[in-house]
Scaffold this motif. Sequence first.
Motif, PDB file in Angstrom:
ATOM      1  N   GLN A  87       7.790 -18.862  -8.275  1.00 30.73           N
ATOM      2  CA  GLN A  87       6.607 -19.043  -7.430  1.00 30.73           C
ATOM      3  C   GLN A  87       5.768 -17.771  -7.544  1.00 30.73           C
ATOM      4  N   GLU A  88       4.569 -17.899  -8.028  1.00 32.90           N
ATOM      5  CA  GLU A  88       3.700 -16.736  -8.173  1.00 32.90           C
ATOM      6  C   GLU A  88       3.222 -16.261  -6.803  1.00 32.90           C
ATOM      7  N   VAL A  89       3.331 -14.959  -6.574  1.00 33.67           N
ATOM      8  CA  VAL A  89       2.911 -14.350  -5.311  1.00 33.67           C
ATOM      9  C   VAL A  89       1.854 -13.299  -5.636  1.00 33.67           C
ATOM     10  N   PRO A  90       0.575 -13.618  -5.425  1.00 34.35           N
ATOM     11  CA  PRO A  90      -0.484 -12.647  -5.740  1.00 34.35           C
ATOM     12  C   PRO A  90      -0.501 -11.519  -4.728  1.00 34.35           C
ATOM     13  N   MET A  91      -0.393 -10.304  -5.218  1.00 27.63           N
ATOM     14  CA  MET A  91      -0.311  -9.150  -4.334  1.00 27.63           C
ATOM     15  C   MET A  91      -1.104  -7.982  -4.906  1.00 27.63           C
ATOM     16  N   VAL A  92      -1.271  -6.989  -4.085  1.00 28.49           N
ATOM     17  CA  VAL A  92      -1.877  -5.727  -4.499  1.00 28.49           C
ATOM     18  C   VAL A  92      -0.878  -4.615  -4.227  1.00 28.49           C
ATOM     19  N   GLY A  93      -0.553  -3.882  -5.256  1.00 25.63           N
ATOM     20  CA  GLY A  93       0.257  -2.690  -5.081  1.00 25.63           C
ATOM     21  C   GLY A  93      -0.661  -1.502  -4.846  1.00 25.63           C
ATOM     22  N   MET A  94      -0.345  -0.712  -3.824  1.00 25.74           N
ATOM     23  CA  MET A  94      -1.190   0.442  -3.514  1.00 25.74           C
ATOM     24  C   MET A  94      -0.334   1.707  -3.505  1.00 25.74           C
ATOM     25  N   THR A  95      -0.799   2.699  -4.211  1.00 24.21           N
ATOM     26  CA  THR A  95      -0.200   4.030  -4.151  1.00 24.21           C
ATOM     27  C   THR A  95      -1.148   4.909  -3.350  1.00 24.21           C
ATOM     28  N   TYR A  96      -0.619   5.529  -2.292  1.00 21.69           N
ATOM     29  CA  TYR A  96      -1.456   6.275  -1.355  1.00 21.69           C
ATOM     30  C   TYR A  96      -1.459   7.763  -1.689  1.00 21.69           C
ATOM     31  N   TYR A  97      -2.612   8.361  -1.504  1.00 17.89           N
ATOM     32  CA  TYR A  97      -2.735   9.806  -1.601  1.00 17.89           C
ATOM     33  C   TYR A  97      -3.479  10.297  -0.354  1.00 17.89           C
ATOM     34  N   PRO A  98      -2.745  10.427   0.765  1.00 18.52           N
ATOM     35  CA  PRO A  98      -3.402  10.861   2.002  1.00 18.52           C
ATOM     36  C   PRO A  98      -3.663  12.364   2.002  1.00 18.52           C
ATOM     37  N   SER A  99      -4.535  12.784   2.891  1.00 13.68           N
ATOM     38  CA  SER A  99      -4.785  14.215   3.055  1.00 13.68           C
ATOM     39  C   SER A  99      -3.462  14.947   3.250  1.00 13.68           C
ATOM     40  N   PRO A 100      -3.247  16.045   2.535  1.00  8.67           N
ATOM     41  CA  PRO A 100      -1.965  16.757   2.655  1.00  8.67           C
ATOM     42  C   PRO A 100      -1.752  17.382   4.021  1.00  8.67           C
ATOM     43  N   THR A 101      -2.859  17.632   4.741  1.00  5.58           N
ATOM     44  CA  THR A 101      -2.745  18.194   6.084  1.00  5.58           C
ATOM     45  C   THR A 101      -3.792  17.566   6.996  1.00  5.58           C
ATOM     46  N   ILE A 102      -3.493  17.613   8.289  1.00  8.38           N
ATOM     47  CA  ILE A 102      -4.460  17.253   9.322  1.00  8.38           C
ATOM     48  C   ILE A 102      -4.518  18.435  10.291  1.00  8.38           C
TER      49      ILE A 102
END
Length: 555
Positions: A87-102
């Motif tokens: 069964q095909e499952v359409p998805m989006v893979g996301m690799t995150y690069y958030p701010s290293p500090t807040i």
Amino acid sequence: MNISIAKWGIFLVIPLIVACSSRDQQVLLAEKSICAETLAEHVKVLASDEFQGRKPFTEGERKAIEYLAKEFEKIGLKAPYNGSYLQEVPMVGMTYYPSPTITLDLPKGALTLYNGKDYLAKTPHITDRVEIHEAEVVFAGFGIVAPEYGWDDFADIDVRDKVVLVLVNDPGFATQDPSLFNGKAMTYYGRWPYKYEEAARHGAKGVLVIHDTAAAGYPWESLSNTSGTNLYLLTENNNMDQCALTGWITEEACQKMFEYNGLDFAQAKKKALDPSFKAFSLNTHMSLTIRNDLKQDITHNVVGIIEGKSRKDECIVYSAHWDHFGIGVPENGDSIYNGAADNALAVACMLETAKAFAKAPQPERTVVFLAPTAEETGMQGSLYYALNPLFPPNKTVANLNYELPLPMGRMRDVTITGFGQSQLDAYAERFAKEQDRYIAPEPFPENGMYYRSDHFSFAKVGIPSLFIKGWQDSREHGKEWAKAKVALYWETAYHKPADEFDEQTADLSGNVEDAQLFFRIGWQLANESSFPSWNNQSEFKHIREASLQGKASQD
């Protein structure tokens, strides 16, 4: 005359007795075909380094789904998707690069928080960049709106475009009060997906769940070691109705935030236990950027069926997810997250159950065997199947889910995760007795495990779902030994590269018994005409009733 009729009656009954006896014998032989040797062979393959941790969108996925499709074919399962098991499952893979500090400007000075150490930030928005600019930070207690408990953490505050901090779990666990929510046992209100959903319903820009190991059920490392990537089902609005920022923050970071604001975090948590609690601002604003690398692709559920005879339009569904975390953060020089217990052994158990059904007489109802993708990233594969099923919810009798068995030998207990949810508990108890075993509620209901595996996707659409396994009482070594083995797994192997299969130390005899138990429960469900129901206190009961009312009107 009467004597002749009696004789003919005997002649008619004898074939029926023989037929029934023969059918029962076939079922027994089918059950006995489930064996440890075959389980081991499956696990050795699926949890091998060659399969690279079975992460969706990788070579590990290709190897895993090809293996499962071939095994389904060997067993003789029907391929339901135009001759394919996929069964095909359409998805989006996301690799995150958030701010290293807040950096937060607070009344008592500037406080810098570090990604990975203090917070984990991601976004469900399917876009290459998300910016949070000077969003006010609010503490909203548990982030729960539960009218049935007279509870509303968002009353009298507007959190639109703000970042909300919320406590993990729910007030029942925090107080251990059995009359509050579900007492020690976590409700869905305590799970982080609910908290994300509720914050979004109130228009929040972001939501960070405050981590606590006891309340969450897992340490910070289980989150940080597997962070940085996620999978989402494709949606028409690219998830723009959800919060732009989702993630976690440590208790230590929150304590500092409160201290720098002249507030007492412990006191705030205590106040949050009362339904009269009022959310409040932390007198600071948060800014951060999350850059995303997007990969739109197709991942796959693997599905095979045994068609029913007299009620083939009704089904039961067995499930066991095939995916794990792939190649990730190294530990002791090992970066492959093999996922032997989680969930290669479970898949092996489901394959053996399917083999038993194939050897048994044809069931009255159809039996579906589902190996979902993307369980580790929010039960996405099972959710997709539940929304796009082979059989609608009102024709799906039950879901029986295999998840995280441990190879630690024969057990006296049959632990039910989510004990008390549905009438399926009685099925488990009936067939457990035939194995000289007893039913036991899960030992740590506060961990919310009923909401953390694929059966929950079925429960959400109203289908009674059962999650059982031997877990607490070793026949050979007793309860304390079993408790120590489980604790060792959580500490050293859960979501870590150490979750590997050691053929020399693994004892699969208990897993065989569990698979045989699942077979017997499924066989009963597949050959009767009734539909098990949720118990009155279950949050899923009204969904099922509405679904079956639709079925009745169609009939």
